[in-house]
Design an enzyme around this catalytic site. Structure first.
Site, short mmCIF file in Angstrom:
data_model
loop_
_atom_site.label_atom_id
_atom_site.label_comp_id
_atom_site.label_asym_id
_atom_site.label_seq_id
_atom_site.Cartn_x
_atom_site.Cartn_y
_atom_site.Cartn_z
N LYS A 130 45.60 49.36 31.25
CA LYS A 130 46.72 50.21 31.64
C LYS A 130 47.71 50.30 30.48
O LYS A 130 47.67 49.53 29.53
CB LYS A 130 47.40 49.68 32.90
CG LYS A 130 48.03 48.31 32.81
CD LYS A 130 48.48 47.84 34.19
CE LYS A 130 49.16 46.48 34.17
NZ LYS A 130 50.46 46.47 33.52
N GLY A 162 58.34 43.08 36.98
CA GLY A 162 57.82 44.23 36.24
C GLY A 162 56.51 44.74 36.82
O GLY A 162 56.47 45.48 37.81
N CYS A 163 55.41 44.31 36.20
CA CYS A 163 54.10 44.86 36.57
C CYS A 163 53.62 44.44 37.95
O CYS A 163 52.93 45.20 38.63
CB CYS A 163 53.08 44.49 35.50
SG CYS A 163 53.48 45.19 33.88
N VAL A 164 53.98 43.23 38.39
CA VAL A 164 53.60 42.80 39.74
C VAL A 164 54.32 43.66 40.78
O VAL A 164 53.70 44.17 41.71
CB VAL A 164 53.91 41.31 39.95
CG1 VAL A 164 53.77 40.92 41.42
CG2 VAL A 164 53.00 40.45 39.09
N THR A 167 53.06 47.30 40.79
CA THR A 167 51.73 47.37 41.39
C THR A 167 51.81 47.19 42.90
O THR A 167 51.09 47.87 43.66
CB THR A 167 50.81 46.31 40.77
OG1 THR A 167 50.68 46.57 39.36
CG2 THR A 167 49.42 46.34 41.40
#
Length: 221
Positions: A130, A162-164, A167
């Site tokens: 990603k 952030g990404c957690v 998502t």
């Protein structure tokens, strides 16, 4: 599943009082469905090495994620990993790299963007590439999940804020039951970690413990 106690912002601010959310009917549990998948978000060397500009000590997160990986492998349930990596020109990084210059460490083909050996993929376990925060944005993860009949996403990794989080939000928006084991995700600072766990649990998914997920898997063979 059981939830961890004291999931809050950690600062005593009334803004984060659980009662305020309970009164407004937030935070109901969605639970695990019939076909959960494990998604290991960005546990790559650049994020797990405290000596890098992007990294921090997430030893506990790696240990809990390893436990979940072992269980999902034992039960032959889908497992996925993500990494973030950019071309040498950084033309694929957009404005993201302007906002976070440290992302320049994430170059395609380097050791920095490989999954940490402590939770390394095995066999045909796929690493989804990603460019931005969400594992869904600009990837074919949705196709993979649909193909494998997944109805629940158990999300581990970094960073919680952030990404957690990104998502988890997209997981809900794509129609999946979303579960985040609090002890299997981490951040660079405790405040953002706790605040985002609170918010995820209130609005987007179930914040539980690794033990709760393992117990569910062991009692639903």
């Amino acid at each position: 599943m059981d939830s961890p106690h004291d999931v809050d912002a950690g600062d005593g601010d009334a803004e984060y009082e659980a009662a305020d959310y309970d009164d407004a009917a937030f935070g109901a549990s969605v639970g695990l469905g019939d076909r959960p998948a494990l998604l290991v978000v960005d546990l790559i060397n650049a994020f797990t090495d405290p000596e890098t500009d992007l990294g921090s000590d997430v030893t506990d997160v790696l240990e809990q994620t390893a436990r979940l990986l072992a269980a999902f492998r034992e039960h032959d349930l889908p497992r996925y990993f993500t990494t973030v990596a950019f071309e040498e020109s950084y033309g694929d990084a957009g404005r993201f790299i302007e906002k976070v210059p440290a992302l320049r460490e994430l170059k395609l083909g380097t050791e920095a963007v490989e999954v940490d050996d402590r939770v390394a993929p095995e066999g045909d376990e796929r690493v989804v590439l990603k460019k931005y925060a969400s594992a869904f944005f600009g990837t074919d993860l949705q196709t993979e999940l649909t193909t494998n009949g997944v109805d629940t996403l158990v999300i581990t990794g970094v960073t919680t804020s952030g990404c957690v989080r990104a998502t988890a939000v997209d997981s809900l928006q794509h129609g999946y039951r979303t579960v985040v084991p609090a002890d299997a995700v981490g951040d660079r600072a405790e405040g953002p970690h706790r605040a985002n766990l609170f918010d995820i649990d209130a609005k987007y998914g179930d914040v539980v413990t690794t033990d709760a997920v393992l117990k569910h898997l062991s009692t639903n063979d």
